[in-house]
Design a protein around this motif. Sequence first.
Motif, mmCIF file in Angstrom:
data_model
loop_
_atom_site.group_PDB
_atom_site.id
_atom_site.type_symbol
_atom_site.label_atom_id
_atom_site.label_comp_id
_atom_site.label_asym_id
_atom_site.label_seq_id
_atom_site.Cartn_x
_atom_site.Cartn_y
_atom_site.Cartn_z
ATOM 1 N N LEU A 170 -2.838 13.317 4.861
ATOM 2 C CA LEU A 170 -3.061 11.873 4.998
ATOM 3 C C LEU A 170 -3.236 11.568 6.469
ATOM 4 C CD1 LEU A 170 -0.959 12.207 2.432
ATOM 5 C CD2 LEU A 170 -0.946 9.735 2.548
ATOM 6 N N ASP A 171 -4.188 10.706 6.804
ATOM 7 C CA ASP A 171 -4.269 10.293 8.203
ATOM 8 C C ASP A 171 -4.225 8.780 8.318
ATOM 9 O OD1 ASP A 171 -6.849 9.350 7.815
ATOM 10 O OD2 ASP A 171 -7.775 10.603 9.332
ATOM 11 N N GLY A 172 -3.652 8.320 9.440
ATOM 12 C CA GLY A 172 -3.517 6.878 9.631
ATOM 13 C C GLY A 172 -2.778 6.558 10.912
ATOM 14 N N ARG A 173 -1.875 5.591 10.823
ATOM 15 C CA ARG A 173 -1.115 5.159 12.001
ATOM 16 C C ARG A 173 0.389 5.341 11.812
ATOM 17 N NH1 ARG A 173 -5.742 4.725 12.877
ATOM 18 N NH2 ARG A 173 -6.875 3.415 14.354
ATOM 19 N N ASP A 174 0.835 5.331 10.543
ATOM 20 C CA ASP A 174 2.281 5.330 10.267
ATOM 21 C C ASP A 174 2.638 6.369 9.207
ATOM 22 O OD1 ASP A 174 0.982 4.194 8.121
ATOM 23 O OD2 ASP A 174 2.491 2.645 7.786
ATOM 24 N N LEU A 190 0.807 -1.233 0.000
ATOM 25 C CA LEU A 190 0.000 0.000 0.000
ATOM 26 C C LEU A 190 0.841 1.285 0.000
ATOM 27 C CD1 LEU A 190 -2.741 -1.097 2.578
ATOM 28 C CD2 LEU A 190 -2.852 -1.181 0.074
ATOM 29 N N VAL A 191 2.165 1.120 0.107
ATOM 30 C CA VAL A 191 3.031 2.302 0.230
ATOM 31 C C VAL A 191 2.953 3.207 -0.997
ATOM 32 C CG1 VAL A 191 5.442 3.064 0.379
ATOM 33 C CG2 VAL A 191 4.620 1.251 1.884
ATOM 34 N N ASP A 192 3.102 2.621 -2.191
ATOM 35 C CA ASP A 192 3.179 3.450 -3.397
ATOM 36 C C ASP A 192 1.919 4.271 -3.612
ATOM 37 O OD1 ASP A 192 5.671 2.550 -3.856
ATOM 38 O OD2 ASP A 192 5.149 1.194 -5.513
ATOM 39 N N PHE A 193 0.770 3.643 -3.383
ATOM 40 C CA PHE A 193 -0.476 4.380 -3.579
ATOM 41 C C PHE A 193 -0.541 5.582 -2.628
ATOM 42 C CE2 PHE A 193 -4.961 5.174 -2.473
ATOM 43 C CZ PHE A 193 -5.405 5.591 -3.721
ATOM 44 N N GLN A 194 -0.179 5.347 -1.359
ATOM 45 C CA GLN A 194 -0.241 6.442 -0.380
ATOM 46 C C GLN A 194 0.752 7.548 -0.758
ATOM 47 O OE1 GLN A 194 -0.872 4.909 3.901
ATOM 48 N NE2 GLN A 194 -0.079 3.138 2.814
ATOM 49 N N ARG A 195 1.956 7.131 -1.195
ATOM 50 C CA ARG A 195 2.958 8.149 -1.552
ATOM 51 C C ARG A 195 2.567 8.894 -2.828
ATOM 52 N NH1 ARG A 195 8.362 4.927 0.255
ATOM 53 N NH2 ARG A 195 8.059 5.285 2.495
ATOM 54 N N SER A 196 1.796 8.239 -3.696
ATOM 55 C CA SER A 196 1.393 8.949 -4.921
ATOM 56 C C SER A 196 0.438 10.091 -4.556
ATOM 57 C CB SER A 196 0.766 8.001 -5.941
ATOM 58 O OG SER A 196 -0.517 7.587 -5.510
ATOM 59 N N THR A 202 5.748 8.351 10.362
ATOM 60 C CA THR A 202 6.913 7.501 10.636
ATOM 61 C C THR A 202 7.409 6.751 9.402
ATOM 62 O OG1 THR A 202 5.339 5.824 11.377
ATOM 63 C CG2 THR A 202 6.442 7.097 13.106
ATOM 64 N N VAL A 203 6.477 6.268 8.559
ATOM 65 C CA VAL A 203 6.875 5.378 7.456
ATOM 66 C C VAL A 203 6.524 5.946 6.071
ATOM 67 C CG1 VAL A 203 6.491 3.086 6.424
ATOM 68 C CG2 VAL A 203 6.600 3.328 8.921
ATOM 69 N N ILE A 204 5.278 6.383 5.920
ATOM 70 C CA ILE A 204 4.811 6.754 4.572
ATOM 71 C C ILE A 204 5.392 8.098 4.131
ATOM 72 C CG2 ILE A 204 2.760 7.172 3.118
ATOM 73 C CD1 ILE A 204 3.043 4.254 4.047
ATOM 74 N N CYS A 205 5.341 9.094 5.014
ATOM 75 C CA CYS A 205 5.811 10.439 4.658
ATOM 76 C C CYS A 205 6.785 10.953 5.720
ATOM 77 C CB CYS A 205 4.641 11.407 4.576
ATOM 78 S SG CYS A 205 3.352 10.928 3.446
#
Length: 213
Positions: free
Chosen positions: A115-119, A99-105, A122-125
Amino acid sequence: MTQLPLVIAIDGPAAAGKGTLAARLAAHFQLPYLDTGLLYRAIGKLMADRGHDLDNAELATEFARHLDPEDLKRGDLRGREAGELASRVAVHPGVRAALVDFQRSVAGRPEGAVLDGRDIGTVICPDARVKLFVTASAEVRARRRTDELVAKGRTVDYDTILAEVRERDARDSGRKEAPLKPADDAVVLDTSDLDPDQVMARAIAIVAARTAA
Ligand code: CDP
Protein backbone atom coordinates in the motif's frame (compact mmCIF):
# COMPACT_ATOMS: atom_id res chain seq x y z
CA MET A 1 6.59 -23.52 8.13
CA THR A 2 3.80 -20.99 7.58
CA GLN A 3 4.73 -17.92 5.64
CA LEU A 4 3.73 -14.67 7.40
CA PRO A 5 1.81 -12.20 5.24
CA LEU A 6 4.12 -9.60 3.75
CA VAL A 7 2.65 -6.13 4.17
CA ILE A 8 4.81 -3.37 2.70
CA ALA A 9 3.76 0.15 3.72
CA ILE A 10 5.16 2.95 1.59
CA ASP A 11 4.69 6.58 2.55
CA GLY A 12 6.20 9.82 1.38
CA PRO A 13 5.55 13.19 -0.22
CA ALA A 14 4.25 13.87 -3.74
CA ALA A 15 6.44 12.81 -6.67
CA ALA A 16 9.06 11.05 -4.54
CA GLY A 17 8.73 7.85 -6.56
CA LYS A 18 6.41 5.93 -4.20
CA GLY A 19 3.98 4.81 -6.87
CA THR A 20 6.65 3.47 -9.22
CA LEU A 21 8.36 1.64 -6.40
CA ALA A 22 5.12 0.28 -4.94
CA ALA A 23 3.98 -1.13 -8.30
CA ARG A 24 7.37 -2.73 -8.91
CA LEU A 25 7.53 -4.28 -5.44
CA ALA A 26 4.00 -5.64 -5.80
CA ALA A 27 4.94 -7.27 -9.11
CA HIS A 28 8.21 -8.61 -7.71
CA PHE A 29 6.63 -10.20 -4.62
CA GLN A 30 3.35 -11.04 -6.41
CA LEU A 31 1.26 -9.07 -3.97
CA PRO A 32 -1.88 -6.99 -4.47
CA TYR A 33 -1.19 -3.26 -4.66
CA LEU A 34 -3.36 -0.40 -3.46
CA ASP A 35 -2.51 3.18 -4.38
CA THR A 36 -4.41 4.82 -1.52
CA GLY A 37 -4.03 8.28 -3.08
CA LEU A 38 -6.68 7.19 -5.58
CA LEU A 39 -9.30 7.05 -2.81
CA TYR A 40 -8.77 10.70 -1.89
CA ARG A 41 -8.43 11.69 -5.55
CA ALA A 42 -11.75 10.03 -6.41
CA ILE A 43 -13.57 11.79 -3.55
CA GLY A 44 -12.08 15.16 -4.55
CA LYS A 45 -13.07 14.64 -8.17
CA LEU A 46 -16.60 13.40 -7.45
CA MET A 47 -17.25 16.42 -5.24
CA ALA A 48 -15.71 18.88 -7.69
CA ASP A 49 -17.75 17.41 -10.58
CA ARG A 50 -20.92 18.19 -8.68
CA GLY A 51 -19.75 21.67 -7.74
CA HIS A 52 -19.53 20.90 -4.01
CA ASP A 53 -17.39 22.78 -1.51
CA LEU A 54 -14.38 20.58 -0.67
CA ASP A 55 -14.00 22.26 2.72
CA ASN A 56 -17.40 20.90 3.79
CA ALA A 57 -16.18 18.12 6.10
CA GLU A 58 -19.59 16.54 6.62
CA LEU A 59 -20.38 16.28 2.95
CA ALA A 60 -16.87 15.02 2.11
CA THR A 61 -17.32 12.34 4.77
CA GLU A 62 -20.59 11.25 3.14
CA PHE A 63 -18.79 10.91 -0.19
CA ALA A 64 -16.05 8.86 1.48
CA ARG A 65 -18.61 6.57 3.14
CA HIS A 66 -20.30 5.91 -0.18
CA LEU A 67 -17.19 5.62 -2.30
CA ASP A 68 -17.55 2.81 -4.81
CA PRO A 69 -14.32 0.91 -5.65
CA GLU A 70 -15.45 1.28 -9.30
CA ASP A 71 -14.85 5.04 -8.93
CA LEU A 72 -11.12 4.32 -8.53
CA LYS A 73 -11.04 3.21 -12.18
CA ARG A 74 -11.89 6.68 -13.52
CA GLY A 75 -9.34 7.78 -16.09
CA ASP A 76 -8.93 11.32 -14.78
CA LEU A 77 -7.60 10.68 -11.28
CA ARG A 78 -3.86 10.79 -11.87
CA GLY A 79 -3.48 14.40 -12.92
CA ARG A 80 -2.34 17.47 -11.01
CA GLU A 81 -5.84 18.81 -10.52
CA ALA A 82 -7.05 15.61 -8.84
CA GLY A 83 -3.93 15.64 -6.62
CA GLU A 84 -4.80 19.10 -5.35
CA LEU A 85 -8.45 18.17 -4.79
CA ALA A 86 -7.32 15.02 -2.97
CA SER A 87 -5.12 16.86 -0.53
CA ARG A 88 -8.00 19.19 0.30
CA VAL A 89 -10.49 16.43 1.17
CA ALA A 90 -7.73 14.42 2.92
CA VAL A 91 -7.57 16.92 5.79
CA HIS A 92 -11.03 15.91 7.06
CA PRO A 93 -10.86 13.32 9.88
CA GLY A 94 -14.25 11.85 8.88
CA VAL A 95 -13.02 11.22 5.35
CA ARG A 96 -9.92 9.46 6.63
CA ALA A 97 -11.90 7.37 9.13
CA ALA A 98 -14.37 6.25 6.44
CA LEU A 99 -11.52 4.91 4.30
CA VAL A 100 -9.73 2.87 6.97
CA ASP A 101 -11.67 -0.39 6.64
CA PHE A 102 -11.30 -0.58 2.88
CA GLN A 103 -7.54 -0.03 3.10
CA ARG A 104 -7.18 -2.58 5.90
CA SER A 105 -9.21 -5.13 3.95
CA VAL A 106 -6.57 -4.98 1.21
CA ALA A 107 -3.71 -5.07 3.74
CA GLY A 108 -5.34 -8.07 5.41
CA ARG A 109 -5.10 -10.39 2.39
CA PRO A 110 -3.56 -13.75 3.36
CA GLU A 111 -0.42 -13.19 1.29
CA GLY A 112 -0.05 -9.53 2.31
CA ALA A 113 -0.11 -6.42 0.12
CA VAL A 114 1.73 -3.28 -0.89
CA LEU A 115 0.00 0.00 0.00
CA ASP A 116 1.31 3.47 -0.68
CA GLY A 117 0.13 6.79 0.67
CA ARG A 118 0.83 9.22 3.50
CA ASP A 119 -0.24 7.39 6.67
CA ILE A 120 0.10 3.70 5.82
CA GLY A 121 2.94 2.94 8.25
CA THR A 122 1.62 5.27 10.95
CA VAL A 123 -2.17 4.74 10.95
CA ILE A 124 -3.47 2.17 8.46
CA CYS A 125 -0.93 -0.64 8.92
CA PRO A 126 1.05 0.09 12.09
CA ASP A 127 2.08 -3.61 12.20
CA ALA A 128 3.35 -3.81 8.61
CA ARG A 129 6.46 -5.95 8.40
CA VAL A 130 8.18 -3.48 6.13
CA LYS A 131 7.76 0.31 6.24
CA LEU A 132 9.46 2.57 3.77
CA PHE A 133 9.40 6.35 3.79
CA VAL A 134 10.31 7.37 0.26
CA THR A 135 11.38 10.96 -0.12
CA ALA A 136 13.49 13.36 -2.20
CA SER A 137 14.19 17.09 -2.10
CA ALA A 138 11.33 19.34 -3.24
CA GLU A 139 13.51 20.53 -6.15
CA VAL A 140 14.19 17.00 -7.40
CA ARG A 141 10.52 16.05 -7.07
CA ALA A 142 9.41 19.17 -8.94
CA ARG A 143 11.96 18.46 -11.68
CA ARG A 144 10.72 14.86 -12.05
CA ARG A 145 7.09 15.93 -12.19
CA THR A 146 7.88 18.67 -14.72
CA ASP A 147 9.78 16.22 -16.96
CA GLU A 148 6.96 13.67 -16.66
CA LEU A 149 4.37 16.25 -17.78
CA VAL A 150 6.56 17.60 -20.59
CA ALA A 151 7.03 14.01 -21.83
CA LYS A 152 3.21 13.79 -22.01
CA GLY A 153 3.17 16.87 -24.22
CA ARG A 154 2.01 19.37 -21.59
CA THR A 155 3.34 22.89 -21.36
CA VAL A 156 4.40 23.33 -17.75
CA ASP A 157 6.75 25.55 -15.89
CA TYR A 158 9.20 24.17 -13.30
CA ASP A 159 8.67 27.06 -10.84
CA THR A 160 4.90 26.56 -10.86
CA ILE A 161 5.30 22.84 -10.21
CA LEU A 162 7.83 23.51 -7.43
CA ALA A 163 5.36 25.89 -5.77
CA GLU A 164 2.61 23.22 -6.03
CA VAL A 165 4.89 20.55 -4.56
CA ARG A 166 5.76 22.82 -1.62
CA GLU A 167 2.14 23.76 -1.05
CA ARG A 168 1.04 20.10 -1.04
CA ASP A 169 3.92 19.16 1.31
CA ALA A 170 2.86 21.91 3.71
CA ARG A 171 -0.79 20.81 3.65
CA ASP A 172 0.00 17.10 4.04
CA SER A 173 2.62 17.57 6.77
CA GLY A 174 0.79 20.34 8.60
CA ARG A 175 -2.66 18.78 8.96
CA LYS A 176 -3.81 17.65 12.40
CA GLU A 177 -5.15 14.26 11.35
CA ALA A 178 -2.59 11.67 10.18
CA PRO A 179 0.05 14.17 9.03
CA LEU A 180 2.71 12.97 6.64
CA LYS A 181 5.67 11.74 8.68
CA PRO A 182 7.82 8.61 8.81
CA ALA A 183 6.69 5.92 11.27
CA ASP A 184 9.24 5.41 14.06
CA ASP A 185 10.17 2.04 12.58
CA ALA A 186 10.21 3.14 8.91
CA VAL A 187 13.34 3.04 6.80
CA VAL A 188 13.82 6.40 5.09
CA LEU A 189 14.79 6.05 1.45
CA ASP A 190 15.97 9.34 -0.08
CA THR A 191 15.70 8.95 -3.84
CA SER A 192 17.17 12.37 -4.77
CA ASP A 193 20.29 10.81 -6.30
CA LEU A 194 18.87 7.42 -7.28
CA ASP A 195 17.23 6.17 -10.45
CA PRO A 196 14.18 3.84 -10.28
CA ASP A 197 16.33 0.69 -10.59
CA GLN A 198 18.57 1.80 -7.73
CA VAL A 199 15.52 2.63 -5.59
CA MET A 200 14.09 -0.83 -6.33
CA ALA A 201 17.39 -2.55 -5.45
CA ARG A 202 17.59 -0.70 -2.11
CA ALA A 203 13.97 -1.50 -1.33
CA ILE A 204 14.44 -5.21 -2.04
CA ALA A 205 17.47 -5.22 0.26
CA ILE A 206 15.41 -3.54 2.99
CA VAL A 207 12.58 -6.08 2.58
CA ALA A 208 15.11 -8.93 2.75
CA ALA A 209 16.66 -7.52 5.92
CA ARG A 210 13.24 -6.98 7.56
CA THR A 211 11.90 -10.40 6.68
CA ALA A 212 15.05 -12.38 7.52
CA ALA A 213 14.45 -12.07 11.27
O1 CDP B 1 1.15 10.69 -6.42
P1 CDP B 1 1.15 11.79 -5.43
O2 CDP B 1 2.10 11.55 -4.31
O3 CDP B 1 1.25 13.17 -6.03
O4 CDP B 1 -0.29 11.83 -4.79
P2 CDP B 1 -1.18 10.71 -4.10
O5 CDP B 1 -0.36 9.72 -3.37
O6 CDP B 1 -2.15 10.20 -5.11
O7 CDP B 1 -1.98 11.58 -3.01
C1 CDP B 1 -2.74 12.72 -3.35
C2 CDP B 1 -3.11 13.43 -2.06
O8 CDP B 1 -4.00 12.57 -1.31
C3 CDP B 1 -1.95 13.69 -1.11
O9 CDP B 1 -1.33 14.95 -1.33
C4 CDP B 1 -2.61 13.61 0.27
O10 CDP B 1 -3.15 14.83 0.67
C5 CDP B 1 -3.73 12.64 0.09
N1 CDP B 1 -3.45 11.29 0.62
C6 CDP B 1 -3.55 11.11 1.98
O11 CDP B 1 -3.82 12.05 2.72
N2 CDP B 1 -3.35 9.86 2.53
C7 CDP B 1 -3.04 8.83 1.75
N3 CDP B 1 -2.88 7.62 2.31
C8 CDP B 1 -2.90 9.00 0.36
C9 CDP B 1 -3.09 10.26 -0.19
